[in-house]
Design an enzyme around this catalytic site. Sequence first.
Site, PDB file in Angstrom:
ATOM      1  N   HIS A 258       0.907  -1.118   0.110  1.00 11.21           N
ATOM      2  CA  HIS A 258       0.127   0.071   0.137  1.00 11.21           C
ATOM      3  C   HIS A 258       0.914   1.340   0.073  1.00 11.21           C
ATOM      4  O   HIS A 258       1.956   1.338   0.733  1.00 11.21           O
ATOM      5  CB  HIS A 258      -0.937  -0.046   1.302  1.00 11.21           C
ATOM      6  CG  HIS A 258      -2.124  -0.746   1.344  1.00 11.21           C
ATOM      7  ND1 HIS A 258      -2.860  -0.979   0.345  1.00 11.21           N
ATOM      8  CD2 HIS A 258      -2.530  -1.385   2.503  1.00 11.21           C
ATOM      9  CE1 HIS A 258      -4.126  -1.880   0.711  1.00 11.21           C
ATOM     10  NE2 HIS A 258      -3.567  -1.937   2.001  1.00 11.21           N
TER      11      HIS A 258
ATOM     12  N   HIS B 175      -1.294  -4.426   9.143  1.00  3.12           N
ATOM     13  CA  HIS B 175      -1.306  -2.886   9.300  1.00  3.12           C
ATOM     14  C   HIS B 175      -2.838  -2.846   9.647  1.00  3.12           C
ATOM     15  O   HIS B 175      -3.743  -3.435   9.225  1.00  3.12           O
ATOM     16  CB  HIS B 175      -1.065  -2.282   7.894  1.00  3.12           C
ATOM     17  CG  HIS B 175      -1.945  -3.009   6.819  1.00  3.12           C
ATOM     18  ND1 HIS B 175      -1.523  -4.251   6.203  1.00  3.12           N
ATOM     19  CD2 HIS B 175      -2.932  -2.227   6.054  1.00  3.12           C
ATOM     20  CE1 HIS B 175      -2.171  -4.244   4.892  1.00  3.12           C
ATOM     21  NE2 HIS B 175      -3.098  -3.189   5.125  1.00  3.12           N
TER      22      HIS B 175
ATOM     23  N   CYS C 285      -4.880   5.619  -1.024  1.00  3.68           N
ATOM     24  CA  CYS C 285      -4.367   4.553  -1.071  1.00  3.68           C
ATOM     25  C   CYS C 285      -4.074   4.071  -2.300  1.00  3.68           C
ATOM     26  O   CYS C 285      -5.021   3.899  -3.179  1.00  3.68           O
ATOM     27  CB  CYS C 285      -4.832   3.366  -0.156  1.00  3.68           C
ATOM     28  SG  CYS C 285      -3.921   2.036  -0.051  1.00  3.68           S
TER      29      CYS C 285
END
Lengths: 155, 155
Positions: free
Chosen positions: B72, B106, B120
């Site tokens: 990401h 995450h 993102c």
Amino acid sequence: MSESPVRRFLPADGDYRWDAVELLRYKDEGAAPFRDVTRQTLFRRADMRGELRYFEVAANGHSTLERHEHAHAVLILRGGGEVLVGAAVFAINAFDLVTVPPSTWHQFRASADAPLGFLCMVDADRDKPQLPDASDRERLRESPAAAAFLAATRR
Amino acid sequence: MSESPVRRFLPADGDYRWDAVELLRYKDEGAAPFRDVTRQTLFRRADMRGELRYFEVAANGHSTLERHEHAHAVLILRGGGEVLVGAAVFAINAFDLVTVPPSTWHQFRASADAPLGFLCMVDADRDKPQLPDASDRERLRESPAAAAFLAATRR
């Protein structure tokens, strides 16, 4: 991991800057006409197929008029101005989205009073920009909006 | 061209929204634990290999704790909070950059007082997220910072 997962936003002297992100020339001087533009690569990784860059155009400045086979996906981050996409011209303001389709002439211009900053997503694997020749410019000027935009772009 | 090159930023009721961008559930209900998150796909094109999405986590809300092989590339657009990346926890604020490397647990959490909105970038071609099992959570909690972060995440 060689780099922290978080790199801080650290604006400096009114410019948008980030920790561990190098401020680069937009293009090599003389390679193409532009005015007062910087470039910062925010994300470029061997394991990702997209890249995210941040461009900042000073007040009254402009990017290069160019086209290429790859598309641009742009989010305006600060300021405003106008963008030429093909034969059309659009006002742009913070957080607006701009799509530049493949093989489409485009140019960003900042307003007279503030810098224009924008994020631009591109494919990591992409072709080089082409510059317009005299006949390309002539064709663009067949659109009154594009003609006015190009006439207003300071060299 | 079926879609205008420029899609306007049109915030509504305090939420970040855009013209011609659909507001989606973050994930299908019940598929994974999360709280008060929306998702908007800003750019997804057949001719681009990256995608750009906007997520908004309401105050005190959080994304799913997950990992996957794809990376990401995140830019915080509004608000603040904390992010867990691997065993480490970082404060995040507007315009900070967050890299989530491949195969790394995450989770994003918004502060108590304001929504957390972030861009993102991901590869269009990517694997599905994995959720942690009990032993994954136990291993994560070996880090005091991660343990405190997970304990503070409201279900």
